[in-house]
Design a protein around this motif. Structure first.
Motif, short mmCIF file in Angstrom:
data_model
loop_
_atom_site.label_atom_id
_atom_site.label_comp_id
_atom_site.label_asym_id
_atom_site.label_seq_id
_atom_site.Cartn_x
_atom_site.Cartn_y
_atom_site.Cartn_z
N HIS A 192 6.02 -2.01 -8.29
CA HIS A 192 6.73 -3.08 -7.58
C HIS A 192 6.05 -4.43 -7.82
N LEU A 193 6.80 -5.49 -7.56
CA LEU A 193 6.30 -6.86 -7.53
C LEU A 193 6.75 -7.45 -6.20
N ILE A 194 5.84 -8.18 -5.55
CA ILE A 194 6.18 -8.74 -4.24
C ILE A 194 5.57 -10.12 -4.10
N PHE A 195 6.37 -11.07 -3.60
CA PHE A 195 5.89 -12.41 -3.30
C PHE A 195 6.62 -12.88 -2.05
N ALA A 196 5.86 -13.12 -0.95
CA ALA A 196 6.46 -13.50 0.33
C ALA A 196 7.46 -12.41 0.73
N ASP A 197 8.75 -12.75 0.90
CA ASP A 197 9.74 -11.75 1.29
C ASP A 197 10.62 -11.32 0.13
N ASP A 198 10.23 -11.67 -1.12
CA ASP A 198 10.95 -11.22 -2.31
C ASP A 198 10.29 -9.95 -2.85
N LEU A 199 11.07 -8.88 -2.99
CA LEU A 199 10.52 -7.59 -3.41
C LEU A 199 11.34 -7.02 -4.56
N ASN A 242 6.31 14.02 -5.69
CA ASN A 242 6.54 14.80 -6.91
C ASN A 242 7.83 14.43 -7.61
N HIS A 243 8.83 13.98 -6.84
CA HIS A 243 10.13 13.69 -7.43
C HIS A 243 10.28 12.24 -7.87
N PHE A 244 9.19 11.46 -7.83
CA PHE A 244 9.27 10.07 -8.30
C PHE A 244 8.84 9.98 -9.76
N SER A 245 9.56 9.17 -10.52
CA SER A 245 9.22 8.91 -11.93
C SER A 245 9.20 7.41 -12.16
N TYR A 246 8.21 6.96 -12.95
CA TYR A 246 8.10 5.54 -13.27
C TYR A 246 9.31 5.06 -14.08
N LEU A 281 15.50 8.05 -4.16
CA LEU A 281 15.25 8.63 -2.84
C LEU A 281 13.79 8.50 -2.43
N ALA A 282 12.88 8.60 -3.40
CA ALA A 282 11.45 8.41 -3.11
C ALA A 282 11.19 6.98 -2.66
N VAL A 283 11.85 6.02 -3.31
CA VAL A 283 11.70 4.61 -2.91
C VAL A 283 12.21 4.43 -1.49
N GLN A 284 13.36 5.04 -1.16
CA GLN A 284 13.91 4.90 0.18
C GLN A 284 13.00 5.53 1.23
N ARG A 301 0.83 -1.21 0.00
CA ARG A 301 0.00 0.00 0.00
C ARG A 301 0.86 1.26 0.00
N ILE A 302 1.96 1.21 0.75
CA ILE A 302 2.86 2.38 0.77
C ILE A 302 3.48 2.60 -0.60
N LEU A 303 3.92 1.51 -1.24
CA LEU A 303 4.57 1.63 -2.55
C LEU A 303 3.58 2.06 -3.63
N ARG A 304 2.30 1.69 -3.45
CA ARG A 304 1.30 2.13 -4.43
C ARG A 304 1.10 3.65 -4.37
N ARG A 305 1.41 4.25 -3.22
CA ARG A 305 1.24 5.70 -3.06
C ARG A 305 2.51 6.46 -3.40
#
Length: 399
Positions: A30-37, A15-19, A49-52, A6-10
């Motif tokens: 993102h893609l996530i399965f169990a503890d693989d991200l 403003n400084h994030f780009s796909y 920096l936005a991801v962090q 949910r956090i990553l979807r937001r």
């Protein structure tokens, strides 16, 4: 992990994030399965920096943090000076392609045959380990069914020796006459019996072969194999659909269904397109042709209602065997044509209801679908009886 998703979807609210250039059209972050991200972003510092920031927010909520020694960052088409800046700011080591995700190698270019060799080797090693176990299981099953040479235990051809089954399951009926039992195993055996009767042509022919083999005291395995595998049902089960009384649209869908060519889940999975996984008619099993026609409890109720409407009291068979049984049906012409028209309309009605639930979001009960099918059949039979050759039942609106 749901909170992290949910956090990553937001993240796009920053403003400084780009796909990532290949993820813009589908809003993939993102893609996530169990503890693989896996997180995807454009290869420049503000996006990283936005991801962090998102990962730090998740850490504040959960108390969980990324392990830098197990975290890598992968670049594609990024200048060296930008790489160095991103690594210095993030603290992550640069990874190299290919890397594995869920056991499958990933690469920025086309995967080569050599990249799959470790996966193939692992599969081969597992198969080799299980081969002797599978062999022993099959050997044990063969000995149980066929005996050790001194006697034969084949269940279907030794019904007369199973006194418990006759007393409690068959209620002293003959194995040729019983319709169904409370035992799923015996119901499967009775399906094989019906298949055997259909392949040899009639009940009398099947009984004659059975008595002949019983008198010999030995089963002709090669002949039995040829009966089940050497005779094609294709032309015979096609006959009911080629009857002129059947609505062309219904005949077309029924032919695709009998060939297993409709876009059910088992087919679209092979094309990489998965819209649904479970049957939308019963929501209890994966959607396949065999389940939809007529293993599904919902479709079985509809077809059982059609059979009762025609005065037929047996259980519903598989799609091909219903058509094959119609091809061998010895009755008046109008009654046989009614059956052909009803089965085709039933298949079409179930397929239409399946698509309606997926793409429109509305549904009808089995009784409503059955009423519509009966209406279509009666209308079509009336048109045929009146000689209205150009009458198109497809013009009837589906209610």
């Amino acid at each position: 992990m749901e909170i992290l998703s949910r956090i990553l979807r937001r993240i796009t609210q920053f403003n400084h994030f780009s796909y990532h250039p290949k993820c813009v059209r589908i809003d993939l972050t993102h893609l996530i399965f169990a503890d693989d991200l896996l997180v995807f972003a454009r290869g420049y510092l503000p996006s990283v920096l936005a991801v962090q920031e998102c990962l730090k927010l998740f850490s504040d909520y959960s108390g969980l943090t990324l392990n830098p020694t197990k975290t890598n960052i992968y670049f594609a088409g990024v200048r060296n000076e930008v790489k160095a800046l991103i690594q210095a700011s993030s603290g992550y080591m640069e990874g190299t392609f290919p890397f594995k995700y869920l056991g499958t190698p990933l690469h920025v270019s086309r995967l080569t045959r050599d990249m799959f060799q470790p996966l193939i080797a692992k599969i081969r090693s597992k198969l080799g380990y299980w081969a002797w176990i599978i062999h022993d299981i099959e050997k044990t099953c063969r000995q149980f069914l066929w005996g050790d040479g001194s006697h034969n235990r084949m269940i279907f051809f030794r019904l007369q020796k199973m006194q418990w089954s006759k007393a409690y399951l068959f209620q002293h009926q003959s194995g040729w006459d019983i319709d169904h039992t409370a035992s799923p195993i015996w119901n499967h055996i009775l399906t094989i019996r019906d298949d055997f009767i259909a392949k040899v042509g009639s009940l009398d022919a099947a009984q004659a072969l059975f008595h002949e083999w019983h008198a010999r005291g030995k089963l002709p395995l090669a002949k039995i194999y040829n009966i089940f595998h050497g005779i094609s049902l294709t032309l015979k089960w096609m006959k009911p659909l080629l009857d002129g009384v059947v609505t062309p649209q219904h005949a077309f869908i029924s032919t695709l269904a009998a060939h297993g060519a409709l876009p059910t889940t088992d087919n679209i999975c092979t094309r990489g397109l998965v819209l649904i996984s479970r049957c939308v008619l019963c929501y209890n099993a994966l959607e396949t042709h065999q389940h939809l026609f007529f293993g599904c409890p919902f479709s079985n109720i509809v077809m059982q209602g059609l059979l009762h409407w025609q005065g037929i009291t047996r259980r519903v068979l598989s799609l091909k065997h219903e058509l094959y049984k119609l091809a061998l049906y010895q009755c008046k012409t109008w009654r046989k044509r009614l059956g052909c028209c009803a089965v085709a309309a039933g298949i079409y009605g179930l397929w239409h209801e399946r698509n309606r639930r997926i793409f429109v979001g509305t549904s009808r009960s089995a009784e409503q679908i059955l009423r519509w099918i009966k209406y279509c059949v009666c209308l079509r039979m009336y048109a045929w009886n009146k000689g209205i050759l150009n009458y198109e039942l497809s013009n009837v609106l589906l209610g």
